[in-house]
Design a protein around this motif. Structure first.
Motif, mmCIF file in Angstrom:
data_model
loop_
_atom_site.group_PDB
_atom_site.id
_atom_site.type_symbol
_atom_site.label_atom_id
_atom_site.label_comp_id
_atom_site.label_asym_id
_atom_site.label_seq_id
_atom_site.Cartn_x
_atom_site.Cartn_y
_atom_site.Cartn_z
ATOM 1 N N GLY A 1 0.802 -1.181 -0.194
ATOM 2 C CA GLY A 1 0.041 0.070 -0.060
ATOM 3 C C GLY A 1 0.760 1.161 -0.037
ATOM 4 N N LEU B 1 -4.968 -0.885 -3.346
ATOM 5 C CA LEU B 1 -3.642 -0.233 -3.024
ATOM 6 C C LEU B 1 -2.508 -1.474 -3.419
ATOM 7 N N ARG B 2 -2.974 -2.549 -2.849
ATOM 8 C CA ARG B 2 -1.909 -3.935 -2.647
ATOM 9 C C ARG B 2 -1.602 -4.165 -4.408
ATOM 10 N N LEU C 1 -4.056 0.713 4.002
ATOM 11 C CA LEU C 1 -3.048 0.513 3.269
ATOM 12 C C LEU C 1 -3.069 -0.827 2.802
ATOM 13 N N SER C 2 -3.701 -1.923 3.420
ATOM 14 C CA SER C 2 -3.717 -3.267 2.956
ATOM 15 C C SER C 2 -5.066 -3.649 2.185
ATOM 16 N N THR C 3 -5.694 -2.368 1.611
ATOM 17 C CA THR C 3 -7.014 -2.682 0.643
ATOM 18 C C THR C 3 -6.343 -3.535 -0.466
#
Length: 343
Positions: free
Chosen positions: A9, A276-277, A271-273
């Motif tokens: 992310g 985004l990854r 940030l781990s969605t």
């Protein structure tokens, strides 16, 4: 090292900042904050953190020669294939009369040898469509020097001294090469402190002092944010304070973002969605292609006499992301699977 989704992310945030910076004019309100330099610095700090973490783990388990060899091989598998594929493709396209605006055709040696940042420092030609590649040269030079230092230093005390000294080295280098000699700050030595801030974070976490670092950053991050806003909003590029400390403040904030991503919480979840990854995974390709693919696409449409009204470059963005995802899954990922032979 175990896979941490939030770090992908962070890569996504970094590449999106770079894309925004290059997609909009520098005087556009969205670039009031220098998104491109912020994104590149975030990449540098993240590289410093990850590479130092890997090397610190290898210090205790492998010989210097094996650790260094494995590290270089793994980096080469990640970086070289599509980089050299891009340069080769540009030469092939030139034979068909398709060119980009770049010094690559006149000074190819700098690009092939990952010394382009040295040429850019001389030419100061930011109109070169490969000008973002200066940071790739910096990273590659860092990847050669840093393992020798981290793996070669015998004591932890000396290693910590090296990391802190490197944060000062970057300041001194910027004072001499940017302020006194009117440089543009793309030599590796003028950026080296950004990697060291990530390295310091890796060192303290590995030493089991993560909570101490979190306590320390509670007052350091607000000060760094204040310094960042002052240097970006109130100082010109000719100001000594900005020349020296913009990268320092940005590095500290970047290290703080990485630290936050390492602990489960709201920010780490964001940030781990998935989106985004996925962007983070293809961020290297996006960085390599983002100035080239849209331009080549529009050139192709012109050659085919296809008229495209695209004032916001929507088609270019779609083509760029599509190409980057295909490149990652078809070309890059299979090559990266060879890393298993260099554990």
């Amino acid at each position: 090292m175990k896979y941490i989704p939030a770090l992908d992310g962070i890569r996504a945030i970094a590449i999106l900042l770079v894309l925004i910076f290059h997609w909009f004019p520098t005087n556009h309100w969205i670039n009031t904050i220098p998104n491109g330099p912020v994104g590149v610095t975030l990449f540098f700090v993240l590289s410093g953190y990850l590479i130092t973490s890997i090397l610190l783990g290898q210090r205790d388990s492998q010989s210097f020669a094996k650790s260094f060899g494995n590290f270089v091989a793994r980096r080469a598998l990640r970086i070289f294939p599509i980089y050299y594929a891009v340069l080769t493709s540009l030469l092939v396209l030139k034979s068909f009369g398709i060119q980009i605006v770049s010094d690559f055709y006149g000074h190819p040696g700098y690009y092939w040898s990952y010394l382009y940042n040295h040429w850019l420092e001389q030419s100061q030609n930011w109109s070169d469509m490969l000008s973002p590649y200066w940071s790739l040269s910096v990273e590659e030079q860092f990847y050669i020097i840093w393992p020798i230092l981290i793996l070669g230093i015998s004591t932890k005390k000396s290693l910590l001294s090296l990391l802190w000294a490197t944060t000062l080295l970057g300041l001194v280098a910027r004072f001499v090469l940017i302020h006194q000699y009117a440089g543009i700050g793309v030599y590796m030595i003028t950026c080296v402190d950004t990697f060291a801030w990530g390295g310091l974070l890796a060192y303290y976490i590995r030493e089991g002092r993560e909570e101490q670092v979190r306590t320390f950053t509670k007052w350091l991050i607000p000060l760094a944010m204040l310094g960042f806003l002052i240097t970006t909003l109130l100082m010109s590029d000719m100001n000594l304070g900005k020349q020296l400390f913009f990268r320092t403040f940005t590095s500290i904030l970047s290290a703080g973002l990485i630290l936050a991503a390492l602990k489960s919480g709201f920010l780490a979840q964001v940030l781990s969605t998935r989106l985004l990854r996925e962007i983070g995974k293809v961020s290297y390709g996006l960085y390599l292609y983002h100035m080239l693919i849209p331009d080549l696409f529009y050139q192709l449409m012109n050659r085919l006499h296809i008229s495209i009204h695209d004032p916001f470059h929507i088609y270019g963005i779609v083509v760029l992301f599509t190409f980057s995802f295909i490149s990652y899954h078809v070309f890059e990922k299979p090559i990266q699977s060879l890393k298993r032979y260099f554990v």
